[in-house]
Design an enzyme around this catalytic site. Structure first.
Site, PDB file in Angstrom:
ATOM      1  N   PHE A 128      -7.886  -6.661  -6.878  1.00  0.00           N
ATOM      2  CA  PHE A 128      -6.878  -6.734  -5.821  1.00  0.00           C
ATOM      3  C   PHE A 128      -7.109  -5.553  -4.880  1.00  0.00           C
ATOM      4  CE2 PHE A 128      -2.571  -5.659  -4.280  1.00  0.00           C
ATOM      5  CZ  PHE A 128      -2.027  -6.902  -3.985  1.00  0.00           C
ATOM      6  N   LEU A 186      -6.033  -3.615  -1.837  1.00  0.00           N
ATOM      7  CA  LEU A 186      -5.051  -3.296  -0.799  1.00  0.00           C
ATOM      8  C   LEU A 186      -5.323  -1.893  -0.237  1.00  0.00           C
ATOM      9  CD1 LEU A 186      -2.454  -4.063   0.744  1.00  0.00           C
ATOM     10  CD2 LEU A 186      -1.135  -3.038  -1.129  1.00  0.00           C
ATOM     11  N   ILE A 236     -10.224   0.543  -6.364  1.00  0.00           N
ATOM     12  CA  ILE A 236      -9.875  -0.822  -6.766  1.00  0.00           C
ATOM     13  C   ILE A 236     -10.270  -1.069  -8.237  1.00  0.00           C
ATOM     14  CG2 ILE A 236     -10.125  -3.279  -6.210  1.00  0.00           C
ATOM     15  CD1 ILE A 236      -8.726  -1.395  -4.046  1.00  0.00           C
ATOM     16  N   ILE A 244       3.072  20.280 -28.864  1.00  0.00           N
ATOM     17  CA  ILE A 244       3.300  20.263 -30.319  1.00  0.00           C
ATOM     18  C   ILE A 244       1.964  20.248 -31.073  1.00  0.00           C
ATOM     19  CG2 ILE A 244       4.215  18.814 -32.194  1.00  0.00           C
ATOM     20  CD1 ILE A 244       6.603  18.187 -30.368  1.00  0.00           C
ATOM     21  N   GLU A 280       0.359   1.826  -7.823  1.00  0.00           N
ATOM     22  CA  GLU A 280       1.509   0.903  -7.772  1.00  0.00           C
ATOM     23  C   GLU A 280       2.719   1.571  -7.118  1.00  0.00           C
ATOM     24  OE1 GLU A 280       1.462  -2.084  -8.345  1.00  0.00           O
ATOM     25  OE2 GLU A 280      -0.142  -2.511  -9.772  1.00  0.00           O
ATOM     26  N   PHE A 336      10.351   5.484   6.110  1.00  0.00           N
ATOM     27  CA  PHE A 336       8.955   5.165   6.393  1.00  0.00           C
ATOM     28  C   PHE A 336       8.689   4.913   7.872  1.00  0.00           C
ATOM     29  CE2 PHE A 336       9.722   3.431   2.031  1.00  0.00           C
ATOM     30  CZ  PHE A 336       8.967   4.375   1.353  1.00  0.00           C
TER      31      PHE A 336
END
Ligand code: TGC
Ligand code: FAD
Length: 391
Positions: free
Chosen positions: A134, A136, A168, A344, A370, A390
Protein backbone atom coordinates in the site's frame (compact mmCIF):
# COMPACT_ATOMS: atom_id res chain seq x y z
CA UNK A 1 0.07 -16.03 40.53
CA UNK A 2 -2.15 -14.25 38.04
CA UNK A 3 -1.02 -13.72 34.45
CA UNK A 4 -0.97 -10.02 33.48
CA UNK A 5 -3.81 -10.35 31.01
CA UNK A 6 -6.05 -12.31 33.37
CA UNK A 7 -5.88 -9.79 36.18
CA UNK A 8 -9.19 -8.19 35.21
CA UNK A 9 -10.70 -11.28 33.53
CA UNK A 10 -11.29 -9.26 30.37
CA UNK A 11 -11.40 -12.56 28.48
CA UNK A 12 -14.74 -13.09 30.16
CA UNK A 13 -16.09 -10.52 27.71
CA UNK A 14 -15.06 -12.63 24.69
CA UNK A 15 -17.21 -15.25 23.01
CA UNK A 16 -16.00 -18.84 22.85
CA UNK A 17 -15.45 -18.46 19.10
CA UNK A 18 -13.30 -15.35 19.67
CA UNK A 19 -11.24 -17.14 22.32
CA UNK A 20 -10.72 -20.18 20.09
CA UNK A 21 -9.53 -18.06 17.21
CA UNK A 22 -7.22 -16.10 19.50
CA UNK A 23 -5.75 -19.34 20.86
CA UNK A 24 -5.19 -20.74 17.35
CA UNK A 25 -3.20 -17.63 16.38
CA UNK A 26 -1.23 -17.83 19.64
CA UNK A 27 -0.26 -21.42 18.75
CA UNK A 28 0.81 -20.32 15.29
CA UNK A 29 3.02 -17.65 16.85
CA UNK A 30 4.50 -20.13 19.33
CA UNK A 31 5.25 -22.67 16.58
CA UNK A 32 6.31 -20.49 13.68
CA UNK A 33 7.40 -17.10 14.97
CA UNK A 34 8.98 -17.43 18.41
CA UNK A 35 11.61 -20.04 17.47
CA UNK A 36 12.99 -17.90 14.60
CA UNK A 37 12.19 -14.32 15.48
CA UNK A 38 15.56 -13.41 17.03
CA UNK A 39 17.36 -14.63 13.88
CA UNK A 40 14.89 -12.89 11.58
CA UNK A 41 15.39 -9.72 13.56
CA UNK A 42 19.16 -9.95 13.57
CA UNK A 43 19.57 -10.67 9.88
CA UNK A 44 16.47 -8.93 8.58
CA UNK A 45 13.47 -10.94 7.37
CA UNK A 46 14.15 -12.40 3.93
CA UNK A 47 11.66 -12.03 1.11
CA UNK A 48 11.26 -15.82 0.93
CA UNK A 49 10.38 -15.88 4.64
CA UNK A 50 7.73 -13.21 4.00
CA UNK A 51 6.21 -15.44 1.32
CA UNK A 52 6.25 -18.50 3.57
CA UNK A 53 4.66 -16.60 6.44
CA UNK A 54 2.02 -15.16 4.12
CA UNK A 55 1.06 -18.64 2.91
CA UNK A 56 0.81 -19.94 6.46
CA UNK A 57 -1.22 -16.92 7.59
CA UNK A 58 -3.44 -17.49 4.57
CA UNK A 59 -4.01 -21.12 5.56
CA UNK A 60 -5.11 -19.95 8.99
CA UNK A 61 -7.55 -17.53 7.35
CA UNK A 62 -5.82 -14.42 8.76
CA UNK A 63 -5.43 -12.43 5.53
CA UNK A 64 -8.35 -10.08 4.99
CA UNK A 65 -10.03 -12.07 7.75
CA UNK A 66 -12.63 -9.41 8.57
CA UNK A 67 -13.65 -9.04 4.92
CA UNK A 68 -16.41 -11.09 3.32
CA UNK A 69 -16.42 -13.12 0.09
CA UNK A 70 -13.51 -13.77 -2.31
CA UNK A 71 -12.01 -16.42 -0.03
CA UNK A 72 -11.90 -14.15 3.03
CA UNK A 73 -12.86 -15.56 6.43
CA UNK A 74 -15.51 -12.93 7.28
CA UNK A 75 -14.85 -12.85 11.04
CA UNK A 76 -15.99 -10.04 13.27
CA UNK A 77 -13.75 -7.07 14.03
CA UNK A 78 -12.95 -8.22 17.57
CA UNK A 79 -11.57 -11.51 16.22
CA UNK A 80 -9.39 -9.58 13.79
CA UNK A 81 -8.14 -7.43 16.67
CA UNK A 82 -7.36 -10.47 18.82
CA UNK A 83 -5.43 -12.04 15.93
CA UNK A 84 -3.39 -8.84 15.63
CA UNK A 85 -2.72 -8.95 19.37
CA UNK A 86 -1.35 -12.49 19.20
CA UNK A 87 0.69 -11.83 16.06
CA UNK A 88 2.25 -8.73 17.58
CA UNK A 89 3.04 -10.66 20.77
CA UNK A 90 5.35 -12.52 18.38
CA UNK A 91 6.63 -9.43 16.57
CA UNK A 92 5.19 -6.19 15.20
CA UNK A 93 6.66 -7.10 11.81
CA UNK A 94 4.53 -10.22 11.57
CA UNK A 95 1.42 -8.24 12.52
CA UNK A 96 2.43 -5.63 9.93
CA UNK A 97 2.46 -8.28 7.23
CA UNK A 98 -1.11 -9.23 8.07
CA UNK A 99 -2.26 -5.60 8.55
CA UNK A 100 -0.86 -4.35 5.28
CA UNK A 101 -2.13 -7.33 3.33
CA UNK A 102 -5.64 -7.42 4.80
CA UNK A 103 -6.48 -3.97 6.04
CA UNK A 104 -4.63 -1.84 3.51
CA UNK A 105 -4.07 -3.62 0.20
CA UNK A 106 -7.01 -6.08 0.25
CA UNK A 107 -9.40 -3.64 1.92
CA UNK A 108 -8.66 -0.99 -0.74
CA UNK A 109 -9.58 -3.46 -3.50
CA UNK A 110 -12.52 -4.94 -1.57
CA UNK A 111 -14.02 -1.54 -0.75
CA UNK A 112 -13.15 0.55 -3.82
CA UNK A 113 -12.30 -1.96 -6.55
CA UNK A 114 -14.38 -3.19 -9.51
CA UNK A 115 -15.80 -6.71 -9.49
CA UNK A 116 -13.09 -7.76 -11.99
CA UNK A 117 -10.33 -6.37 -9.77
CA UNK A 118 -11.76 -8.18 -6.74
CA UNK A 119 -11.96 -11.47 -8.65
CA UNK A 120 -8.46 -11.05 -10.02
CA UNK A 121 -6.64 -10.25 -6.77
CA UNK A 122 -8.57 -11.02 -3.60
CA UNK A 123 -8.74 -14.85 -3.58
CA UNK A 124 -4.96 -15.17 -4.11
CA UNK A 125 -4.28 -12.48 -1.54
CA UNK A 126 -6.54 -14.21 0.99
CA UNK A 127 -4.62 -17.47 0.57
CA UNK A 128 -1.26 -15.66 0.73
CA UNK A 129 -0.07 -16.73 -2.71
CA UNK A 130 -0.25 -13.10 -3.83
CA UNK A 131 1.14 -10.29 -1.71
CA UNK A 132 0.01 -6.68 -1.81
CA UNK A 133 1.49 -3.44 -0.57
CA UNK A 134 0.00 0.00 0.00
CA UNK A 135 1.84 3.07 -1.23
CA UNK A 136 0.64 6.31 0.29
CA UNK A 137 3.65 7.89 2.04
CA UNK A 138 6.19 9.81 -0.01
CA UNK A 139 9.69 11.03 0.89
CA UNK A 140 8.37 14.56 1.58
CA UNK A 141 4.78 13.76 2.56
CA UNK A 142 4.09 11.32 5.38
CA UNK A 143 1.68 12.87 7.87
CA UNK A 144 0.23 15.06 5.14
CA UNK A 145 -0.55 12.73 2.24
CA UNK A 146 -2.70 15.46 0.66
CA UNK A 147 0.57 17.03 -0.51
CA UNK A 148 1.59 13.95 -2.51
CA UNK A 149 3.59 14.58 -5.67
CA UNK A 150 2.87 11.27 -7.40
CA UNK A 151 0.86 12.06 -10.51
CA UNK A 152 -1.41 10.03 -12.78
CA UNK A 153 -2.08 11.49 -16.21
CA UNK A 154 -4.35 10.18 -18.91
CA UNK A 155 -2.83 9.23 -22.23
CA UNK A 156 -5.65 8.02 -24.45
CA UNK A 157 -7.33 5.28 -22.42
CA UNK A 158 -4.16 4.55 -20.45
CA UNK A 159 -2.89 6.07 -17.23
CA UNK A 160 0.74 7.08 -16.81
CA UNK A 161 2.10 7.28 -13.25
CA UNK A 162 5.19 9.16 -12.07
CA UNK A 163 6.38 9.58 -8.50
CA UNK A 164 8.08 7.98 -5.52
CA UNK A 165 6.61 6.29 -2.46
CA UNK A 166 8.66 5.74 0.67
CA UNK A 167 8.64 3.36 3.65
CA UNK A 168 6.34 0.87 1.98
CA UNK A 169 5.90 -2.40 3.88
CA UNK A 170 6.47 -5.41 1.59
CA UNK A 171 7.02 -3.12 -1.41
CA UNK A 172 9.76 -5.27 -2.91
CA UNK A 173 7.96 -8.55 -2.20
CA UNK A 174 4.55 -7.51 -3.45
CA UNK A 175 2.84 -8.90 -6.52
CA UNK A 176 0.64 -5.83 -6.63
CA UNK A 177 1.04 -2.33 -5.27
CA UNK A 178 -1.95 -0.17 -4.41
CA UNK A 179 -0.42 3.20 -5.28
CA UNK A 180 -2.21 6.46 -4.55
CA UNK A 181 -1.70 9.32 -6.98
CA UNK A 182 -3.16 12.73 -7.77
CA UNK A 183 -4.73 12.84 -11.22
CA UNK A 184 -3.57 15.71 -13.42
CA UNK A 185 -6.91 16.22 -15.21
CA UNK A 186 -9.16 16.81 -12.16
CA UNK A 187 -6.65 17.09 -9.23
CA UNK A 188 -8.31 14.17 -7.42
CA UNK A 189 -6.56 11.38 -5.50
CA UNK A 190 -7.16 7.88 -6.87
CA UNK A 191 -5.79 4.41 -6.17
CA UNK A 192 -4.07 2.38 -8.90
CA UNK A 193 -3.25 -1.32 -9.02
CA UNK A 194 0.32 -1.67 -10.22
CA UNK A 195 1.38 -5.28 -10.86
CA UNK A 196 5.03 -6.07 -10.03
CA UNK A 197 7.10 -6.19 -13.19
CA UNK A 198 5.24 -3.35 -14.92
CA UNK A 199 7.87 -1.43 -16.95
CA UNK A 200 8.98 1.72 -15.11
CA UNK A 201 8.06 0.30 -11.70
CA UNK A 202 10.73 -0.74 -9.20
CA UNK A 203 10.80 -1.28 -5.44
CA UNK A 204 14.26 -0.97 -3.89
CA UNK A 205 14.51 -2.32 -0.36
CA UNK A 206 15.32 0.10 2.47
CA UNK A 207 18.21 -1.09 4.64
CA UNK A 208 19.94 -0.14 7.89
CA UNK A 209 16.67 -0.19 9.90
CA UNK A 210 16.89 -0.45 13.70
CA UNK A 211 13.16 -1.16 14.03
CA UNK A 212 10.70 -3.51 12.31
CA UNK A 213 13.64 -5.61 11.17
CA UNK A 214 11.41 -8.67 10.77
CA UNK A 215 9.54 -6.84 8.03
CA UNK A 216 10.55 -5.77 4.53
CA UNK A 217 10.33 -2.01 3.91
CA UNK A 218 10.83 -0.52 0.45
CA UNK A 219 10.68 2.51 -1.74
CA UNK A 220 8.32 2.42 -4.75
CA UNK A 221 9.64 4.17 -7.83
CA UNK A 222 7.16 4.94 -10.62
CA UNK A 223 8.78 6.27 -13.79
CA UNK A 224 6.35 6.63 -16.64
CA UNK A 225 4.45 3.54 -15.50
CA UNK A 226 1.80 2.90 -18.13
CA UNK A 227 -1.35 1.18 -16.88
CA UNK A 228 -4.57 0.23 -18.66
CA UNK A 229 -7.76 2.21 -18.00
CA UNK A 230 -9.06 -0.52 -15.69
CA UNK A 231 -6.07 -0.25 -13.30
CA UNK A 232 -7.77 2.54 -11.36
CA UNK A 233 -9.94 1.75 -8.32
CA UNK A 234 -13.25 3.09 -9.62
CA UNK A 235 -15.18 3.67 -6.41
CA UNK A 236 -13.25 6.52 -4.78
CA UNK A 237 -11.65 9.74 -5.94
CA UNK A 238 -10.43 11.52 -2.82
CA UNK A 239 -8.19 11.07 0.18
CA UNK A 240 -11.15 9.37 1.79
CA UNK A 241 -9.97 6.26 -0.10
CA UNK A 242 -6.59 5.74 1.56
CA UNK A 243 -7.76 7.21 4.89
CA UNK A 244 -10.61 4.67 5.05
CA UNK A 245 -8.06 1.88 4.63
CA UNK A 246 -5.97 3.41 7.41
CA UNK A 247 -8.95 3.25 9.78
CA UNK A 248 -8.96 -0.53 9.31
CA UNK A 249 -5.24 -1.01 9.90
CA UNK A 250 -5.14 1.43 12.81
CA UNK A 251 -7.92 -0.57 14.46
CA UNK A 252 -5.77 -3.70 14.26
CA UNK A 253 -2.88 -1.83 15.86
CA UNK A 254 -5.07 -0.80 18.82
CA UNK A 255 -5.13 -4.49 19.75
CA UNK A 256 -1.76 -5.42 18.26
CA UNK A 257 0.39 -3.07 20.31
CA UNK A 258 -0.99 -4.65 23.48
CA UNK A 259 0.33 -8.02 22.35
CA UNK A 260 3.88 -6.65 22.21
CA UNK A 261 3.42 -5.04 25.64
CA UNK A 262 2.00 -8.25 27.12
CA UNK A 263 4.94 -10.27 25.83
CA UNK A 264 7.35 -7.78 27.45
CA UNK A 265 5.49 -7.87 30.76
CA UNK A 266 5.41 -11.66 30.80
CA UNK A 267 9.18 -11.72 30.16
CA UNK A 268 9.81 -9.14 32.90
CA UNK A 269 7.70 -10.99 35.49
CA UNK A 270 9.40 -14.26 34.74
CA UNK A 271 12.87 -12.67 34.84
CA UNK A 272 12.16 -10.83 38.11
CA UNK A 273 11.27 -14.10 39.81
CA UNK A 274 14.51 -15.86 39.01
CA UNK A 275 16.98 -12.97 39.06
CA UNK A 276 18.45 -12.46 42.53
CA UNK A 277 19.64 -9.02 43.57
CA UNK A 278 20.79 -8.14 47.07
CA UNK A 279 20.16 -11.81 48.01
CA UNK A 280 16.47 -11.82 47.12
CA UNK A 281 14.45 -12.30 43.94
CA UNK A 282 14.02 -9.00 42.09
CA UNK A 283 10.27 -9.67 42.15
CA UNK A 284 10.22 -9.41 45.94
CA UNK A 285 11.22 -5.72 45.96
CA UNK A 286 8.49 -3.15 46.34
CA UNK A 287 9.82 -0.95 43.53
CA UNK A 288 9.68 -3.88 41.12
CA UNK A 289 6.16 -4.81 42.18
CA UNK A 290 5.03 -1.20 41.76
CA UNK A 291 6.42 -1.17 38.20
CA UNK A 292 4.71 -4.49 37.41
CA UNK A 293 1.40 -3.38 38.92
CA UNK A 294 1.37 -0.09 36.98
CA UNK A 295 2.19 -1.86 33.73
CA UNK A 296 -0.46 -4.54 34.26
CA UNK A 297 -2.96 -1.77 34.99
CA UNK A 298 -2.23 0.05 31.72
CA UNK A 299 -2.36 -3.23 29.83
CA UNK A 300 -5.81 -4.05 31.21
CA UNK A 301 -7.13 -0.55 30.52
CA UNK A 302 -5.80 -0.75 26.98
CA UNK A 303 -7.44 -4.15 26.47
CA UNK A 304 -10.80 -2.84 27.69
CA UNK A 305 -10.45 0.15 25.38
CA UNK A 306 -9.59 -2.08 22.42
CA UNK A 307 -12.49 -4.39 23.11
CA UNK A 308 -14.90 -1.48 23.45
CA UNK A 309 -13.75 -0.08 20.08
CA UNK A 310 -14.06 -3.56 18.58
CA UNK A 311 -17.64 -3.91 19.74
CA UNK A 312 -18.43 -0.43 18.32
CA UNK A 313 -16.86 -1.51 15.02
CA UNK A 314 -18.89 -4.70 14.96
CA UNK A 315 -22.00 -2.58 15.54
CA UNK A 316 -20.98 -0.36 12.61
CA UNK A 317 -20.72 2.83 14.66
CA UNK A 318 -16.97 3.24 15.21
CA UNK A 319 -15.77 6.75 14.30
CA UNK A 320 -12.24 7.64 13.04
CA UNK A 321 -11.45 9.83 16.07
CA UNK A 322 -12.26 6.86 18.31
CA UNK A 323 -9.74 4.75 16.41
CA UNK A 324 -7.25 7.60 16.86
CA UNK A 325 -7.90 7.54 20.60
CA UNK A 326 -7.24 3.82 20.76
CA UNK A 327 -4.12 3.93 18.59
CA UNK A 328 -2.70 6.91 20.48
CA UNK A 329 -3.23 5.39 23.91
CA UNK A 330 -2.39 1.77 23.27
CA UNK A 331 0.77 2.32 21.26
CA UNK A 332 2.03 5.00 23.64
CA UNK A 333 1.40 2.78 26.67
CA UNK A 334 2.80 -0.30 24.97
CA UNK A 335 6.03 1.54 24.24
CA UNK A 336 6.23 2.80 27.83
CA UNK A 337 5.68 -0.76 29.09
CA UNK A 338 8.33 -2.19 26.77
CA UNK A 339 10.88 0.37 27.97
CA UNK A 340 10.02 -0.18 31.65
CA UNK A 341 10.30 -3.94 31.22
CA UNK A 342 13.72 -3.41 29.71
CA UNK A 343 14.85 -1.75 32.95
CA UNK A 344 13.77 -4.83 34.92
CA UNK A 345 15.92 -7.07 32.75
CA UNK A 346 18.99 -4.89 33.25
CA UNK A 347 21.75 -5.58 30.74
CA UNK A 348 20.08 -8.81 29.64
CA UNK A 349 17.26 -6.62 28.39
CA UNK A 350 19.35 -5.22 25.57
CA UNK A 351 19.88 -8.59 23.89
CA UNK A 352 17.79 -10.65 21.49
CA UNK A 353 17.74 -13.44 24.10
CA UNK A 354 14.72 -11.59 25.48
CA UNK A 355 11.96 -9.89 23.52
CA UNK A 356 11.78 -6.55 25.32
CA UNK A 357 14.13 -4.27 23.40
CA UNK A 358 13.06 -5.84 20.10
CA UNK A 359 9.45 -4.98 20.92
CA UNK A 360 10.42 -1.50 22.16
CA UNK A 361 12.35 -0.80 18.96
CA UNK A 362 9.44 -2.06 16.86
CA UNK A 363 6.97 0.07 18.77
CA UNK A 364 8.96 3.18 17.78
CA UNK A 365 7.83 2.46 14.21
CA UNK A 366 4.31 1.62 15.31
CA UNK A 367 4.15 4.98 17.11
CA UNK A 368 5.03 6.66 13.80
CA UNK A 369 3.28 4.66 11.12
CA UNK A 370 -0.48 4.60 10.54
CA UNK A 371 -0.56 8.20 11.80
CA UNK A 372 1.99 9.51 14.28
CA UNK A 373 0.93 10.05 17.89
CA UNK A 374 0.86 13.81 17.14
CA UNK A 375 -1.48 13.28 14.18
CA UNK A 376 -3.82 11.26 16.39
CA UNK A 377 -3.71 13.92 19.11
CA UNK A 378 -4.71 16.48 16.49
CA UNK A 379 -7.53 14.30 15.14
CA UNK A 380 -8.88 14.01 18.70
CA UNK A 381 -8.28 17.74 19.24
CA UNK A 382 -10.34 18.49 16.15
CA UNK A 383 -13.17 16.27 17.39
CA UNK A 384 -13.12 18.07 20.75
CA UNK A 385 -12.88 21.64 19.45
CA UNK A 386 -14.26 21.59 15.93
CA UNK A 387 -11.02 23.30 14.80
CA UNK A 388 -8.67 21.59 12.33
CA UNK A 389 -5.01 22.09 13.16
CA UNK A 390 -4.09 20.74 9.73
CA UNK A 391 -5.57 23.31 7.38
P1 TGC B 1 -9.27 16.05 5.39
O1 TGC B 1 -9.25 17.26 4.50
O2 TGC B 1 -9.80 16.15 6.76
O3 TGC B 1 -10.06 14.88 4.65
C1 TGC B 1 -9.84 14.53 3.31
C2 TGC B 1 -10.90 13.51 2.92
O4 TGC B 1 -10.70 12.30 3.67
C3 TGC B 1 -11.84 12.05 4.54
N1 TGC B 1 -11.29 11.55 5.80
C4 TGC B 1 -11.43 10.29 6.19
N2 TGC B 1 -12.07 9.26 5.62
C5 TGC B 1 -12.03 8.08 6.25
N3 TGC B 1 -11.35 7.91 7.40
C6 TGC B 1 -10.67 8.91 7.99
N4 TGC B 1 -10.00 8.69 9.11
C7 TGC B 1 -10.69 10.17 7.39
N5 TGC B 1 -10.15 11.38 7.68
C8 TGC B 1 -10.53 12.21 6.70
C9 TGC B 1 -12.55 13.38 4.64
O5 TGC B 1 -13.91 13.18 4.92
C10 TGC B 1 -12.33 13.94 3.25
O6 TGC B 1 -13.18 13.23 2.35
P2 TGC B 1 -13.81 13.94 1.04
O7 TGC B 1 -14.53 12.84 0.34
O8 TGC B 1 -14.68 15.03 1.57
O9 TGC B 1 -12.64 14.48 0.25
O10 TGC B 1 -7.83 15.49 5.44
P3 TGC B 1 -6.49 16.23 5.80
O11 TGC B 1 -5.69 16.41 4.53
O12 TGC B 1 -6.76 17.43 6.65
O13 TGC B 1 -5.72 15.10 6.63
C11 TGC B 1 -6.11 14.72 7.84
C12 TGC B 1 -5.02 13.80 8.47
C13 TGC B 1 -3.75 14.57 8.81
C14 TGC B 1 -5.64 13.26 9.74
C15 TGC B 1 -4.67 12.64 7.51
O14 TGC B 1 -3.99 13.12 6.39
C16 TGC B 1 -3.84 11.57 8.17
O15 TGC B 1 -4.38 10.67 8.80
N6 TGC B 1 -2.46 11.62 8.05
C17 TGC B 1 -1.61 10.53 8.52
C18 TGC B 1 -1.16 9.71 7.33
C19 TGC B 1 -0.97 8.26 7.69
O16 TGC B 1 -1.46 7.75 8.66
N7 TGC B 1 -0.27 7.55 6.83
C20 TGC B 1 -0.12 6.12 7.01
C21 TGC B 1 0.42 5.47 5.76
S1 TGC B 1 0.20 3.71 5.68
C22 TGC B 1 1.16 3.08 6.87
O17 TGC B 1 1.73 3.75 7.67
C23 TGC B 1 1.24 1.60 6.93
S2 TGC B 1 2.29 1.04 8.17
C24 TGC B 1 2.32 -0.62 8.04
C25 TGC B 1 1.41 -1.33 9.02
O18 TGC B 1 0.27 -0.91 9.20
O19 TGC B 1 1.81 -2.30 9.62
P1 FAD C 1 6.53 13.43 9.14
O1 FAD C 1 5.15 13.54 8.62
O2 FAD C 1 7.62 14.19 8.44
O3 FAD C 1 6.51 13.83 10.68
C1 FAD C 1 7.72 14.16 11.40
C2 FAD C 1 7.28 14.65 12.78
O4 FAD C 1 6.47 15.82 12.61
C3 FAD C 1 6.41 13.63 13.53
O5 FAD C 1 6.68 13.68 14.90
C4 FAD C 1 5.01 14.16 13.27
O6 FAD C 1 4.07 13.76 14.26
C5 FAD C 1 5.26 15.64 13.33
N1 FAD C 1 4.17 16.39 12.69
C6 FAD C 1 3.69 16.24 11.43
N2 FAD C 1 2.66 17.08 11.23
C7 FAD C 1 2.49 17.77 12.39
C8 FAD C 1 1.59 18.78 12.82
N3 FAD C 1 0.63 19.23 12.01
N4 FAD C 1 1.74 19.27 14.07
C9 FAD C 1 2.70 18.81 14.90
N5 FAD C 1 3.56 17.84 14.56
C10 FAD C 1 3.46 17.34 13.31
N6 FAD C 1 3.55 4.25 4.61
C11 FAD C 1 2.78 3.73 3.62
O7 FAD C 1 2.15 4.45 2.85
N7 FAD C 1 2.68 2.37 3.47
C12 FAD C 1 3.36 1.50 4.25
O8 FAD C 1 3.24 0.27 4.07
C13 FAD C 1 4.19 2.03 5.29
N8 FAD C 1 4.92 1.18 6.09
C14 FAD C 1 5.80 1.71 6.99
C15 FAD C 1 6.65 0.86 7.69
C16 FAD C 1 7.58 1.38 8.59
C17 FAD C 1 8.52 0.45 9.30
C18 FAD C 1 7.62 2.77 8.83
C19 FAD C 1 8.59 3.36 9.82
C20 FAD C 1 6.79 3.63 8.13
C21 FAD C 1 5.87 3.11 7.19
N9 FAD C 1 5.06 3.96 6.43
C22 FAD C 1 4.26 3.44 5.44
C23 FAD C 1 5.22 5.41 6.53
C24 FAD C 1 4.50 6.03 7.72
O9 FAD C 1 3.12 6.01 7.56
C25 FAD C 1 5.03 7.46 7.88
O10 FAD C 1 6.35 7.35 8.35
C26 FAD C 1 4.18 8.28 8.83
O11 FAD C 1 2.93 8.57 8.27
C27 FAD C 1 4.87 9.61 9.23
O12 FAD C 1 5.36 10.27 8.12
P2 FAD C 1 6.90 10.81 8.11
O13 FAD C 1 7.78 9.69 8.51
O14 FAD C 1 7.10 11.43 6.78
O15 FAD C 1 6.96 11.89 9.24
Amino acid sequence: MTSPLELLSVDHLLSEEERDLRDAVAHFVDDRVRPSIADWYESGLSESAVRELALEAGKLGLLGMHLTGYGCAGTNAVSYGLACMELEAGDSGVRSLVSVQGSLAMFAIWKFGSEEQKQQWLPGMAEGSLIGCFGLTEPDFGSNPAGMRTRARRDGDDWVLDGTKMWITNGSVADVAVAWARCTDDDKVRGFLVPAGTPGFSAPKIGKKLSLRASVTSELVLEGVRLPADAVLPEVSSLRGPLSCLNEARFGIVFGALGAARDCLAAAISYAQTREVFDRPLAAFQLTQAKLADMALELQKGYLLALHLGRLKDDGVLRPEQVSLGKLNNVREALAIARECRTILGANGITLEYPVLRHANNLESVLTYEGTSEVHQLVIGQALTGQSAFS
